[in-house]
Design a protein around this motif. Structure first.
Motif, PDB file in Angstrom:
ATOM      1  N   LYS A 292      45.698  25.728  29.746  1.00 44.88           N
ATOM      2  CA  LYS A 292      46.849  25.462  28.777  1.00 44.88           C
ATOM      3  C   LYS A 292      47.878  24.649  29.351  1.00 44.88           C
ATOM      4  O   LYS A 292      48.600  23.722  28.674  1.00 44.88           O
ATOM      5  CB  LYS A 292      47.370  27.107  28.305  1.00 44.88           C
ATOM      6  CG  LYS A 292      46.573  27.663  27.549  1.00 44.88           C
ATOM      7  CD  LYS A 292      47.047  29.057  27.286  1.00 44.88           C
ATOM      8  CE  LYS A 292      46.367  29.779  25.909  1.00 44.88           C
ATOM      9  NZ  LYS A 292      44.961  30.028  26.031  1.00 44.88           N
ATOM     10  N   LEU A 293      47.991  24.666  30.627  1.00 47.58           N
ATOM     11  CA  LEU A 293      49.135  24.000  31.437  1.00 47.58           C
ATOM     12  C   LEU A 293      48.628  22.618  31.422  1.00 47.58           C
ATOM     13  O   LEU A 293      49.718  21.775  31.250  1.00 47.58           O
ATOM     14  CB  LEU A 293      49.155  24.247  32.842  1.00 47.58           C
ATOM     15  CG  LEU A 293      49.962  25.878  33.085  1.00 47.58           C
ATOM     16  CD1 LEU A 293      49.930  26.357  34.556  1.00 47.58           C
ATOM     17  CD2 LEU A 293      51.121  26.073  32.476  1.00 47.58           C
ATOM     18  N   VAL A 294      47.425  22.188  31.790  1.00 46.72           N
ATOM     19  CA  VAL A 294      46.997  20.948  31.391  1.00 46.72           C
ATOM     20  C   VAL A 294      47.086  20.181  30.158  1.00 46.72           C
ATOM     21  O   VAL A 294      47.632  19.132  30.084  1.00 46.72           O
ATOM     22  CB  VAL A 294      45.505  20.886  31.929  1.00 46.72           C
ATOM     23  CG1 VAL A 294      44.968  19.621  31.648  1.00 46.72           C
ATOM     24  CG2 VAL A 294      45.295  21.191  33.347  1.00 46.72           C
ATOM     25  N   GLU A 295      46.755  20.929  29.187  1.00 53.07           N
ATOM     26  CA  GLU A 295      46.905  20.463  27.837  1.00 53.07           C
ATOM     27  C   GLU A 295      48.492  20.564  27.386  1.00 53.07           C
ATOM     28  O   GLU A 295      48.598  19.238  26.513  1.00 53.07           O
ATOM     29  CB  GLU A 295      46.316  21.570  26.763  1.00 53.07           C
ATOM     30  CG  GLU A 295      45.042  21.558  26.745  1.00 53.07           C
ATOM     31  CD  GLU A 295      44.454  22.820  25.880  1.00 53.07           C
ATOM     32  OE1 GLU A 295      43.263  22.533  25.259  1.00 53.07           O
ATOM     33  OE2 GLU A 295      44.902  23.652  25.815  1.00 53.07           O
ATOM     34  N   ALA A 296      49.506  21.084  28.141  1.00 52.99           N
ATOM     35  CA  ALA A 296      50.980  21.041  27.623  1.00 52.99           C
ATOM     36  C   ALA A 296      51.322  19.767  28.396  1.00 52.99           C
ATOM     37  O   ALA A 296      52.302  19.257  27.902  1.00 52.99           O
ATOM     38  CB  ALA A 296      51.485  21.965  28.128  1.00 52.99           C
ATOM     39  N   ARG A 297      50.419  18.970  29.322  1.00 51.96           N
ATOM     40  CA  ARG A 297      50.885  18.090  30.086  1.00 51.96           C
ATOM     41  C   ARG A 297      50.500  16.585  29.437  1.00 51.96           C
ATOM     42  O   ARG A 297      50.640  15.669  29.725  1.00 51.96           O
ATOM     43  CB  ARG A 297      50.401  17.781  31.477  1.00 51.96           C
ATOM     44  CG  ARG A 297      51.084  19.019  32.364  1.00 51.96           C
ATOM     45  CD  ARG A 297      50.369  18.842  33.699  1.00 51.96           C
ATOM     46  NE  ARG A 297      50.858  19.690  34.742  1.00 51.96           N
ATOM     47  CZ  ARG A 297      50.630  19.834  35.879  1.00 51.96           C
ATOM     48  NH1 ARG A 297      50.081  18.763  36.410  1.00 51.96           N
ATOM     49  NH2 ARG A 297      51.139  20.758  36.877  1.00 51.96           N
ATOM     50  N   LEU A 349      46.213  17.340  41.824  1.00 50.57           N
ATOM     51  CA  LEU A 349      46.277  18.022  40.695  1.00 50.57           C
ATOM     52  C   LEU A 349      46.062  19.739  40.892  1.00 50.57           C
ATOM     53  O   LEU A 349      46.781  20.107  40.306  1.00 50.57           O
ATOM     54  CB  LEU A 349      45.214  17.318  39.589  1.00 50.57           C
ATOM     55  CG  LEU A 349      45.496  18.180  37.971  1.00 50.57           C
ATOM     56  CD1 LEU A 349      46.869  17.939  37.644  1.00 50.57           C
ATOM     57  CD2 LEU A 349      44.444  17.309  37.095  1.00 50.57           C
ATOM     58  N   CYS A 350      45.052  19.787  41.712  1.00 51.99           N
ATOM     59  CA  CYS A 350      44.968  21.273  42.037  1.00 51.99           C
ATOM     60  C   CYS A 350      46.441  21.601  42.633  1.00 51.99           C
ATOM     61  O   CYS A 350      46.919  22.915  42.243  1.00 51.99           O
ATOM     62  CB  CYS A 350      43.910  21.353  43.372  1.00 51.99           C
ATOM     63  SG  CYS A 350      42.319  21.240  42.580  1.00 51.99           S
ATOM     64  N   ALA A 351      47.072  20.934  43.557  1.00 53.20           N
ATOM     65  CA  ALA A 351      48.360  21.280  43.964  1.00 53.20           C
ATOM     66  C   ALA A 351      49.589  21.590  43.165  1.00 53.20           C
ATOM     67  O   ALA A 351      50.253  22.574  43.159  1.00 53.20           O
ATOM     68  CB  ALA A 351      48.637  20.359  45.441  1.00 53.20           C
TER      69      ALA A 351
END
Length: 375
Positions: A292-297, A349-351
């Protein structure tokens, strides 16, 4: 209920409780106020181990009804179990894991407990157990945190109070049938980082001679019996310098499934977030949060079958879960095919995702998905 009442520090004397700032005044038999992180522990060094706390909760399902649950003295962390209990004989047992975090504003909050409740109910349905409903589950998690507030690692320590709800068949059966009685235990213990060093990349190795789950088995539920078979390969991996083991699909040994205790995700050459899709994989709440965080980006997300050979082309690979949060992998070894995939660098991206999710959990940034639940 934990409602406003008279506090002994303010001259009150009624047998109620008060959550006042970061203090919990417990007037029923204990004339003291609990405060976050006041236990004499070396908080930055507590590691990820069981530590006894003040109390745990014990609920019983009898005659078709759940009771209201009892607080049990943590000095005696034992419960009587019938010798014929289905949990002992037939593995009717499920557990969950979630964390309560001390936040910057002084509150303590749980991360997505409703999702843990739903996952437990889905698992219970698979093995014909009677699970507590969502409200009971969430309230139990809140109660156990409140009762052990002084064991919550303080804000800034890097730790959290790990909450472990456990559901098991306690009714006696000799033949293979579901139990007619169930117990629901909710314990809490303070923990630090699962792998010492915080966001530190680790080496992983493919588990070759063992399978985690069958294609149409119970890999997608948090069955207690799913974890014991990993003890031997997990120990073997650690003894050979690999903190985590990676399982491939049991049928073809071609597709990636998950690590011993956590999901896998990777970042491909186009910057997409890729995570394996399989009915044998446990649906990780942490992985879902990262998606969800990735999609929000505005970044691409792919949940699909992933072959092992694809991983050699990824820019980043990581494990994710409640315990590990996000743990990058810097080297992945498969002995049988003599393959080694390297993932050098800082794993940006992991960080970034690790920072974002942990900052939400600590109340250091907005919570746009309303994941955090106040205790």
């Amino acid at each position: 209920d934990f409602l406003s009442g008279d506090c002994p520090m303010m001259g009150g004397s009624r047998g109620r409780v008060l959550l006042c700032g970061v203090s919990l005044c417990m007037l029923a038999g204990v004339s003291r106020c609990l405060q976050i992180g006041t236990q004499p522990l070396d908080w930055p060094s507590i590691g990820f181990e069981f530590r006894p706390t003040r109390t745990f909760l014990h609920y019983k399902f009898r005659n078709g009804v759940w009771d209201d649950g009892q607080e049990v003295d943590g000095k005696e962390p034992y419960i009587p179990v019938h010798i014929g209990a289905t949990a002992l004989h037939y593995g009717q047992s499920l557990f969950e894991g979630l964390k309560a975090h001390a936040c910057r504003d002084g509150d303590v909050k749980l991360f997505r407990p409703k999702d843990n409740a739903r996952r437990m109910r889905e698992g219970a349905d698979r093995i014909l157990m009677e699970a507590p409903d969502e409200d009971v589950f969430v309230d139990a998690c809140r109660r156990v945190v409140r009762a052990n507030l002084d064991f919550v690692p303080p804000y800034g320590s890097g730790g959290a109070l790990y909450v472990r709800p456990l559901l098991f068949g306690s009714g006696a059966r000799v033949g293979l049938r579901p139990a007619d009685a169930y117990d629901f235990i909710v314990l809490a213990t303070p923990v630090g980082e699962y792998y010492s060093g915080g966001l530190k990349a680790v080496a992983a190795r493919v588990v070759e001679d063992f399978d985690r789950a069958a294609p149409q088995g119970v890999g997608s539920v948090k069955l207690a019996g799913n974890y014991a078979p990993d003890l031997r390969p997990n120990l073997d991996a650690k003894e050979n310098g690999y903190p985590i083991g990676l399982y491939l699909d049991a049928k073809t040994k071609t597709y990636v499934e998950e690590f011993s205790t956590s999901n896998l995700f990777g970042i491909d050459q186009e910057g997409a977030y890729v995570t394996p899709d399989s009915t044998a994989i446990l649906p990780s709440i942490t992985n879902d949060s990262l998606l969800k965080l990735v999609e929000a980006r505005g970044l691409q997300v792919q949940r699909r079958p992933v072959t092992f050979d694809e991983l050699q082309h990824f820019k980043e690979v990581a494990a994710c879960g409640t315990a590990v949060v996000v743990t990058p992998v810097n080297r992945l070894r498969r002995d049988k095919t003599d393959q080694t995939f390297e993932y050098p660098g800082d794993h940006p991206l992991c960080a970034s995702l690790y920072d974002e999710i942990t900052q939400i959990q600590r109340g250091e940034r907005p919570d746009p998905f309303h994941w955090m639940v106040e205790v």
